[in-house]
Design a protein around this motif. Sequence first.
Motif, PDB file in Angstrom:
ATOM      1  N   GLY A 203       0.787  -1.224   0.000  1.00  0.00           N
ATOM      2  CA  GLY A 203       0.000   0.000   0.000  1.00  0.00           C
ATOM      3  C   GLY A 203       0.819   1.274   0.000  1.00  0.00           C
ATOM      4  O   GLY A 203       0.283   2.353   0.284  1.00  0.00           O
ATOM      5  N   ALA A 223      -1.299  -3.373  -3.757  1.00  0.00           N
ATOM      6  CA  ALA A 223      -2.035  -2.098  -3.678  1.00  0.00           C
ATOM      7  C   ALA A 223      -1.130  -0.878  -3.529  1.00  0.00           C
ATOM      8  O   ALA A 223      -1.594   0.188  -3.130  1.00  0.00           O
ATOM      9  N   ASP A 243      -2.803  -5.768  -7.603  1.00  0.00           N
ATOM     10  CA  ASP A 243      -3.498  -4.489  -7.437  1.00  0.00           C
ATOM     11  C   ASP A 243      -2.551  -3.300  -7.279  1.00  0.00           C
ATOM     12  O   ASP A 243      -2.966  -2.228  -6.829  1.00  0.00           O
ATOM     13  N   ASP A 245      -0.927  -0.120  -8.545  1.00  0.00           N
ATOM     14  CA  ASP A 245      -1.400   0.825  -9.557  1.00  0.00           C
ATOM     15  C   ASP A 245      -0.213   1.349 -10.362  1.00  0.00           C
ATOM     16  O   ASP A 245       0.605   2.120  -9.850  1.00  0.00           O
TER      17      ASP A 245
END
Length: 284
Positions: A203, A223, A243, A245
């Motif tokens: 993340g 993420a 996931d 990006d």
Amino acid sequence: MSNQPFASTASPHLSADCEQCFGLCCVALPYGKSSDFAFDKASGTPCPNLRTDNRCGIHTQLRQKGFKGCTVYDCFGAGQKLSQVTYAGKDWRDHPESANEMFDCLPALRQLHELLSYMKEMMMRPETSSLHSAFGELYEEVERLSNLEPAALLRLDIANYRSSVNQLLVQASEMVRANVPPTAQGQGQSKKSKKRTGSDFFGANLKGTDLRGASFRGALMIAADLRNADTRNADWIGADLRDTDLGDADLRGGIFLTQSQINAAKGNVNTKLPDHLNIPSHWV
């Protein structure tokens, strides 16, 4: 787990060709119900979506049906090798006495083919020319192992071979990444690109960061936000890009970056990929 082969810098036999495979990944591999799979499946049990012609019945709807995990698996050509070479075209359905052995061989052969793919990639890069001879010798040895009979293949200490190959891959990676301008390396390291361990990049906000020449070996990047990041010539081996990006990011020259990793990530048509990789359909 798909009906189309992955593009690759490697030889064709190191890219999945599902038309020549007996649907082995759809039978041999287990998976648990999660965001990647719609239900539990045990090893050796055919997926209900596998048709008798060895094609996936929901191939065009895998993501919509809850099977995202199928779209990010790559056997590196091990499936068709087992089907057409090791077992000489003898389908596990018609020869059930060989089925379990064939299923057990898939993970082992996949590891060998993965190593071959990485070595082939480094033998194609001019920056690693001084290592090409060493790679060539090791490539021939691993390829010989990949041609062993099933019983011998299953007895291999593959971890030992992975260790030997990895030592050379690390040297090659350092050579490629050494070509990144010092100012770029320094800028990236001074921000958030220094490779640590564990879930450092889970993340993480790396949007717009200069990450040229960074090492993401084995990094957990689920993420993470790499939109507009410059990751040219970064090392991606073993990085988990689920996931992540990558919208508008520049991944050209990426080392050990695979189509399956790209398929697991998010991005857009402006994401710059190495020439051998394709924009996934779910990015468009």
